[in-house]
Design a protein around this motif. Structure first.
Motif, PDB file in Angstrom:
ATOM      1  N   VAL A  82       2.951   0.968   0.325  1.00 28.97           N
ATOM      2  CA  VAL A  82       3.180   1.319  -1.081  1.00 28.97           C
ATOM      3  C   VAL A  82       4.658   1.540  -1.391  1.00 28.97           C
ATOM      4  N   LEU A  83       5.519   1.326  -0.425  1.00 34.34           N
ATOM      5  CA  LEU A  83       6.956   1.450  -0.662  1.00 34.34           C
ATOM      6  C   LEU A  83       7.552   0.073  -0.953  1.00 34.34           C
ATOM      7  N   ALA A  99       7.920  -9.797 -10.361  1.00 32.84           N
ATOM      8  CA  ALA A  99       8.061  -8.357 -10.213  1.00 32.84           C
ATOM      9  C   ALA A  99       9.456  -8.025  -9.742  1.00 32.84           C
ATOM     10  N   THR A 100       9.922  -6.853 -10.134  1.00 36.74           N
ATOM     11  CA  THR A 100      11.254  -6.422  -9.719  1.00 36.74           C
ATOM     12  C   THR A 100      11.236  -5.936  -8.276  1.00 36.74           C
ATOM     13  N   ASN A 101      10.281  -5.053  -7.965  1.00 40.61           N
ATOM     14  CA  ASN A 101      10.145  -4.530  -6.612  1.00 40.61           C
ATOM     15  C   ASN A 101       8.812  -4.987  -6.018  1.00 40.61           C
ATOM     16  N   ASP A 106       1.019  -4.203  -3.756  1.00 44.86           N
ATOM     17  CA  ASP A 106       1.129  -4.843  -5.066  1.00 44.86           C
ATOM     18  C   ASP A 106       1.165  -6.360  -4.932  1.00 44.86           C
ATOM     19  N   PHE A 107       1.883  -6.851  -3.928  1.00 41.71           N
ATOM     20  CA  PHE A 107       1.960  -8.295  -3.712  1.00 41.71           C
ATOM     21  C   PHE A 107       0.575  -8.856  -3.390  1.00 41.71           C
ATOM     22  N   LEU A 112      -0.431 -12.566  -4.450  1.00 43.57           N
ATOM     23  CA  LEU A 112      -0.920 -13.440  -3.385  1.00 43.57           C
ATOM     24  C   LEU A 112      -2.025 -14.371  -3.864  1.00 43.57           C
ATOM     25  N   LEU A 113      -2.987 -13.817  -4.611  1.00 43.36           N
ATOM     26  CA  LEU A 113      -4.133 -14.619  -5.036  1.00 43.36           C
ATOM     27  C   LEU A 113      -3.778 -15.603  -6.147  1.00 43.36           C
TER      28      LEU A 113
END
Length: 239
Positions: A82-83, A99-101, A106-107, A112-113
């Motif tokens: 989560v970092l 996305a910025t980060n 999240d990816f 990914l999908l």
């Protein structure tokens, strides 16, 4: 088929009487004291094994402050999920969002999908950006592999606890550390290579989450190495 405990003759299925048809001994009561003593010894041996199993399991996980610390730190590297591992900006026709980060969680859930794997493979085969895209894909794969090693590390902490061993945990933590480090290097090389071309579709940098993951897995390596030495001494005392 069973054997008579006294004369060792084979007893057929129709020999249903308590007495042996050959020597006449009462089979259920034959040497009952000896059999009872043997059962008691077997039960004692089994109980000792069980006590050793549970004692080693408890000792390996909670036998000292440093072992408790190791057990707690086994979970800590998963915070890297989560970092932010990298910051990036994408301009690609086959990605639905940018996305910025990037956190690995999240990816996985949002990017990914939605990837067009055919388009990615096409980029990999390209002469200009083929190698950088391949490096990025390998970096992402290594991050997932690091997480797999981290989960296996926790499982092996439990599996190896009764035998007082931690070598496999050291190997898994080394694997996770290397995966994180190599992933960061590959990502930095890929972004730098793309920046030197005329086709700049990604820009970004490695973020602190990657270094946190490396630090936490390195901490696990140190703890497991120290504790493994104690395990060897403890096993020698039990022999």
């Amino acid at each position: 088929m069973a054997l008579c405990p006294k004369c060792n003759h084979v007893l057929n299925f129709w020999n249903i009487k308590a007495e042996c048809p050959y020597c006449g001994v009462n089979i259920p009561n034959y040497d009952w004291e000896g059999r009872l003593e043997a059962d008691a010894k077997n039960a004692e041996v089994a109980w000792k094994k069980f006590r050793k199993f549970t004692g080693n399991f408890k000792s390996a996980l909670f036998g000292s402050k440093i072992r408790i610390m190791r057990f707690i730190c086994t979970f800590l590297p998963l915070i890297a999920l989560v970092l932010p591992l990298a910051s990036y900006t994408l301009t690609l026709p086959f990605v639905n969002n940018s996305a910025t980060n990037m956190t690995l969680l999240d990816f996985t859930m949002n990017t990914l999908l939605s990837l067009n794997w055919g388009g990615l493979i096409g980029l990999v085969s390209g002469q200009t950006v083929g190698s950088p895209v391949l490096f990025i894909m390998l970096a992402i794969l290594l991050l997932y592999l690091a997480v797999v090693f981290g989960v296996l590390n926790f499982i092996f902490v439990l599996i190896k606890a009764p035998s007082l061993k931690a070598t496999s945990n050291i190997v898994l933590c080394v694997g996770s550390t290397l995966c994180f480090a190599i992933a960061g290097i590959l990502f930095a090389i890929a972004v730098g290579s793309i920046g030197n071309t005329t086709i700049t579709f990604i820009d970004g940098s490695v973020q602190y989450g990657l270094f946190v993951g490396i630090a936490l897995f390195t901490l696990n390596i140190v703890l497991n190495t120290i504790i493994n030495k104690g395990f060897r001494k403890q096993r020698a005392e039990q022999e």
